[in-house]
Design a protein around this motif. Structure first.
Motif, PDB file in Angstrom:
ATOM      1  N   UNK A  51       0.839  -1.201   0.000  1.00 52.43           N
ATOM      2  CA  UNK A  51       0.000   0.000   0.000  1.00 52.43           C
ATOM      3  C   UNK A  51       0.873   1.249   0.000  1.00 52.43           C
ATOM      4  N   UNK A  52       1.925   1.228   0.805  1.00 50.46           N
ATOM      5  CA  UNK A  52       2.839   2.361   0.842  1.00 50.46           C
ATOM      6  C   UNK A  52       3.553   2.537  -0.495  1.00 50.46           C
ATOM      7  N   UNK A  53       3.981   1.417  -1.086  1.00 47.93           N
ATOM      8  CA  UNK A  53       4.662   1.485  -2.376  1.00 47.93           C
ATOM      9  C   UNK A  53       3.745   2.022  -3.465  1.00 47.93           C
ATOM     10  N   UNK A  54       2.484   1.575  -3.436  1.00 51.58           N
ATOM     11  CA  UNK A  54       1.544   2.009  -4.475  1.00 51.58           C
ATOM     12  C   UNK A  54       1.261   3.504  -4.382  1.00 51.58           C
ATOM     13  N   UNK A  55       1.269   4.041  -3.159  1.00 47.71           N
ATOM     14  CA  UNK A  55       1.027   5.478  -2.991  1.00 47.71           C
ATOM     15  C   UNK A  55       2.132   6.292  -3.658  1.00 47.71           C
ATOM     16  N   UNK A  56       3.339   5.711  -3.747  1.00 47.87           N
ATOM     17  CA  UNK A  56       4.468   6.400  -4.355  1.00 47.87           C
ATOM     18  C   UNK A  56       4.829   5.809  -5.711  1.00 47.87           C
ATOM     19  N   UNK A  57       3.935   5.022  -6.278  1.00 49.69           N
ATOM     20  CA  UNK A  57       4.199   4.376  -7.553  1.00 49.69           C
ATOM     21  C   UNK A  57       4.499   5.429  -8.620  1.00 49.69           C
ATOM     22  N   UNK A  58       5.657   5.320  -9.314  1.00 48.99           N
ATOM     23  CA  UNK A  58       6.004   6.322 -10.326  1.00 48.99           C
ATOM     24  C   UNK A  58       4.950   6.493 -11.402  1.00 48.99           C
ATOM     25  N   UNK A  59       4.267   5.425 -11.778  1.00 46.04           N
ATOM     26  CA  UNK A  59       3.219   5.560 -12.793  1.00 46.04           C
ATOM     27  C   UNK A  59       2.119   6.497 -12.315  1.00 46.04           C
ATOM     28  N   UNK A  60       1.677   6.308 -11.059  1.00 45.06           N
ATOM     29  CA  UNK A  60       0.608   7.143 -10.523  1.00 45.06           C
ATOM     30  C   UNK A  60       1.088   8.569 -10.283  1.00 45.06           C
ATOM     31  N   UNK A  61       2.310   8.708  -9.763  1.00 47.45           N
ATOM     32  CA  UNK A  61       2.872  10.043  -9.518  1.00 47.45           C
ATOM     33  C   UNK A  61       2.973  10.827 -10.817  1.00 47.45           C
ATOM     34  N   UNK A  62       3.541  10.197 -11.848  1.00 48.28           N
ATOM     35  CA  UNK A  62       3.727  10.888 -13.130  1.00 48.28           C
ATOM     36  C   UNK A  62       2.405  11.137 -13.838  1.00 48.28           C
ATOM     37  N   UNK A  63       1.436  10.243 -13.665  1.00 49.24           N
ATOM     38  CA  UNK A  63       0.125  10.456 -14.261  1.00 49.24           C
ATOM     39  C   UNK A  63      -0.540  11.686 -13.649  1.00 49.24           C
ATOM     40  N   UNK A  64      -0.441  11.823 -12.329  1.00 45.96           N
ATOM     41  CA  UNK A  64      -0.983  13.018 -11.668  1.00 45.96           C
ATOM     42  C   UNK A  64      -0.260  14.269 -12.134  1.00 45.96           C
ATOM     43  N   UNK A  65       1.062  14.186 -12.225  1.00 51.42           N
ATOM     44  CA  UNK A  65       1.848  15.345 -12.666  1.00 51.42           C
ATOM     45  C   UNK A  65       1.509  15.732 -14.100  1.00 51.42           C
ATOM     46  N   UNK A  66       1.279  14.733 -14.950  1.00 53.83           N
ATOM     47  CA  UNK A  66       0.913  15.012 -16.343  1.00 53.83           C
ATOM     48  C   UNK A  66      -0.399  15.786 -16.402  1.00 53.83           C
ATOM     49  N   UNK A  67      -1.373  15.367 -15.590  1.00 52.67           N
ATOM     50  CA  UNK A  67      -2.669  16.056 -15.558  1.00 52.67           C
ATOM     51  C   UNK A  67      -2.516  17.476 -15.027  1.00 52.67           C
TER      52      UNK A  67
END
Length: 425
Positions: A51-67
């Protein structure tokens, strides 16, 4: 069986979608005898850690940053245009047709070849398995480089097998590298499976997407492999319906029976489907499965002809691959030309620009720093290659990023404009 593969994060933004068949991780019927009290703490800790790893998952982080930054998104692998009309029509027919039965119930060690589709590791750990990582090594020479230049060290693969090893995951064609394993390479893997009595989970969701005359070969067809192989396929990758999460497993009865039982007992949440004018709650999984079957029946009648969807899609995807490779090379990147899949791996060594002058001294992989910099400064979203590797093998990957080329011409034109200006500001 959806627990095996999380196709939502790896889906392609065009014709196919990453809807991996459901339940592959339970296709290994060689579990260790570990008591519940021994496993419970391990599973709880593993789940919390994930759960902790998923919160910092690069795919999710970069997807948010892209938006947030309004970036051109070539990071996540899903097509951004409509699927084939016949597949959506088939879904409509299945969902509203007369067949109402569609809407009713009807700690081993596992070798992962790197780069690996990231959910493999998470799902294995959740199930109490131990992933063992064996990387492909780049044998790159010259300016023109291909995914075929990444190869398995046979001795390293052999040495990774112990008495506790129960299976090997083989992704062919390989996400994210785009490698298509040839017969000799598959024979090497098959020989190790047979020698050590290993189950092979063959993720072949990109089987229809090979380029440059390269042909995909099923490892299950090799001598001695059918009885020990589970082959996974994806409707999403095949028909550009990423969100449907429909796939299939092929294999011998003794393995498929385990998957069927697992799927029946674990897959209880049913999605909802809304029709126009009148809202109905129905099991869309059954409807989508029926639609995929109908679409395949129609496709098989014209397979290997100019009218074949699989033929025209492959040709179109190859043209898009070639375009993006050209854009990358012109901007100072070095594209690793893929033999299959939706993705290009690009060497960023000569395209980092001012990144290194501004980069903070952190433990983050270089490619992850680059991806976060690019999404803010260049308005371009890419994925770091290192997220598809274990930490111990990160050094093989962090000078590369992954880009999805199966995008609309409009999206690729926006990417071209960014690459044209790459070294000008």
């Amino acid at each position: 069986m959806a627990a095996v593969i999380r196709n939502d994060l790896g889906s392609a933004q065009y014709y196919g979608a990453e809807c991996l068949s459901k339940g592959a991780n339970k296709g290994i019927n060689h579990t260790r005898n570990i008591h519940e009290d021994e496993m419970s703490t391990t599973h709880i800790n593993a789940t919390k850690s994930l759960i902790q790893q998923m919160a910092e998952d690069p795919m999710l982080v970069l997807d948010r940053m892209a938006f947030q930054n309004g970036a051109v998104d070539l990071g996540l692998g899903f097509p951004n245009f409509k699927p084939e009309k016949k597949i959506t029509e088939a879904l409509s027919e299945a969902a509203t047709g007369n067949d109402y039965m569609l809407h009713h119930y009807t700690r081993p060690y596992v070798i992962l070849l790197e780069p690996f589709y990231t959910p493999y590791k998470d799902m294995l750990m959740i199930r109490g398995a131990v992933p063992v990582f064996v990387p492909l090594h780049p044998c790159l020479d010259g300016d023109k480089q291909s995914s075929a230049d990444w190869v398995i060290d046979k001795a390293q693969l052999e040495n990774a097998v112990t008495q506790r090893t129960k299976a090997i995951f083989l992704n062919n064609p390989m996400n994210p590298l785009g490698k298509v394993f040839d017969r000799e390479e598959l024979l090497d893997i098959a020989n190790i499976c047979i020698k050590h009595d290993l189950t092979c989970v063959a993720d072949e969701v990109y089987q229809w997407l090979t380029y440059g005359g390269k042909h995909h070969m099923h490892i299950a067809k090799l001598p001695g492999m059918w009885q020990r192989t589970i082959t996974l396929g994806s409707a999403g990758k095949t028909f550009n319906v990423t969100g449907w999460k429909v796939g299939w497993c092929l294999g011998p009865k003794h393995l498929i029976q385990v998957l069927q039982n697992y799927h029946f007992f674990c897959h209880s949440d049913q999605p909802q489907y809304t029709t126009s004018k009148k809202t109905q709650s129905i099991n869309t999984e059954k409807s989508e499965s029926e639609a995929v079957a109908v679409a395949f029946e129609k496709e098989m009648l014209i397979l290997n002809t100019p009218d074949s969807y699989l033929h025209t899609f492959r040709k179109m995807a190859e043209e898009k691959r070639n375009k993006l490779c050209k854009y990358l090379n012109n901007a100072g990147f070095k594209a690793i030309v893929p033999e299959g899949c939706f993705y290009i791996i690009a060497d960023i060594t000569n395209a980092q620009g001012a990144l290194m002058n501004k980069s903070e001294n952190t433990d983050e992989a270089l490619d992850y720093k680059f991806a976060k910099w690019a999404v803010v400064e260049k308005k371009l979203c890419v994925m770091p290659f290192s997220i598809f590797f274990s930490k111990q093998h990160r050094h093989l990957s962090e000078k590369y990023v992954r880009l999805c080329f199966v995008k609309t011409d409009e999206t690729l034109k926006k990417a071209k404009d960014i690459f044209d200006q790459w070294n000008k500001n």
